[in-house]
Design an enzyme around this catalytic site. Structure first.
Site, PDB file in Angstrom:
ATOM      1  CB  SER A  61      -0.913   0.018   1.227  1.00 37.73           C
ATOM      2  OG  SER A  61      -1.727  -1.124   1.246  1.00 37.73           O
ATOM      3  NE  ARG A  85       1.793   4.518   9.700  1.00 39.17           N
ATOM      4  CZ  ARG A  85       1.609   3.210   9.451  1.00 39.17           C
ATOM      5  NH1 ARG A  85       0.436   2.653   9.622  1.00 39.17           N
ATOM      6  NH2 ARG A  85       2.613   2.471   9.038  1.00 39.17           N
ATOM      7  CG  HIS A 130      -1.999   3.185   4.823  1.00 37.58           C
ATOM      8  ND1 HIS A 130      -2.278   2.701   6.083  1.00 37.58           N
ATOM      9  CD2 HIS A 130      -1.930   2.112   4.015  1.00 37.58           C
ATOM     10  CE1 HIS A 130      -2.362   1.382   6.024  1.00 37.58           C
ATOM     11  NE2 HIS A 130      -2.147   0.999   4.787  1.00 37.58           N
TER      12      HIS A 130
END
Lengths: 215, 215
Positions: free
Chosen positions: B19, B42, B45
């Site tokens: 990812s 992040r 994400h």
């Protein structure tokens, strides 16, 4: 000199109402199904992301079927402690339902390791053992959705509904499309977006609709 | 006939890595500060929302200062149980820190009612009593940020850092701008976006960076 920052004077108990008014204003003339509208708006409320207007997809009569399931005491199974923590458990308990998340269970970690699968997969299998009507609210793991698809396909699981809103980049788009091919009522955020917050927001929107209908 | 849905074969333990590779690929040639990059990635994400590339704003040397605070045992105060539940408490505990959320405390509800303020405001005031180095991670309530601004301005609170990422439509934009005027190190998602998931993701990114540096 710094520009003055002006805060709006809104009473604490009015903030949520005012937020929904702003969302409604900004949605403008979009025509929304009256039962779907509160769900779409709460997803936008929880993310400030108007993409949920386009990506949230409902199977036919989904909201009615989710409401019926909740009224019949359905329990909600999530794939994150965050989603569990965000769902209004008091509202759900009014109808006899509870929220489960098996992700941190020792037996789930063990089975996942042994199978070479994810804890999400193992926790869906554990949920399969529950002898209760179930709604799945998946905000994180596409592998959970894929396993749900297989379990339904094999006739081993008959959920009342699936809220399929994992977020991410690997198999997320595909897993959601799989769920839309099951005969199970669904609310799915097509594409990559979603999350535990969106899963919890959709559960809560369903619960608050029910509460408001009963007023 | 239905189109075939092709799932990628990715090992469970490789999903997060893959990812982040996809996010890095899609960010293309954007130049990111190496300490800020894992935090921005992040946040993307956890939301699949690339807006966080543009809206995340760091005070000078913020990441270094947050890392130092964590290494010195700073505790994290959040404004939602969801954020608390999403933060990696095991990683934080390595340095002696804990996560607090006072939102569901009875005394907080009582004080908020008496003051005509929000529980978020009352829970910031409660956090003020903690005799510990503190990082605030605010993913929901702009009123919490406004109160933090006032407490800092009055010299009553000296936090090590503020993660200011509430989401919403009423005073959210403004509250974040206020925090950016304090002398406190901050990571802020300018604009309306943010959320408990983003707050937790930023805390975890900081923790994982520290862990990786120590390897």
């Amino acid at each position: 000199m710094l520009e003055e920052i002006q805060l709006q004077q809104v009473l604490p108990q009015e903030i949520e109402k005012r937020s929904f008014e702003i969302i409604t204003e900004e949605l403008g003339n979009v025509e929304l199904d009256p039962l779907q509208a509160p769900i779409i708006k709460r997803a936008i409320h929880t993310s400030a992301d108007f993409d949920y207007l386009k990506n949230l997809t409902f199977s036919e009569l989904a909201v009615e079927q989710f409401h019926t399931a909740i009224k019949n005491g359905a329990c909600i199974v999530t794939d994150t402690q965050m989603a569990k923590s965000g769902i209004n458990k008091k509202e759900l308990a009014k109808y006899g339902g509870e929220v489960y998340c098996f992700m941190s269970d020792d037996d789930v970690a063990e089975i996942a390791k042994k199978q070479g699968s994810t804890r999400a997969v193992a926790s869906m299998e554990k949920a399969c053992m529950l002898d209760k009507p179930l709604i799945f609210a998946i905000g994180n793991a596409p592998t959970a959705l894929v396993r749900l698809y297989e379990l339904i396909d094999e006739g081993k699981l008959h959920p009342c509904g699936i809220i399929g809103v994992p977020v991410g980049f690997v198999n997320v788009v595909e897993a959601k499309e799989l769920i839309m091919r099951t005969p199970v009522p669904y609310i799915v955020a097509r594409g990559r977006k979603g999350g535990s917050n969106i899963a919890a927001a959709i559960c809560n929107a369903l619960l608050y609709e029910l509460r408001d209908m009963e007023k």
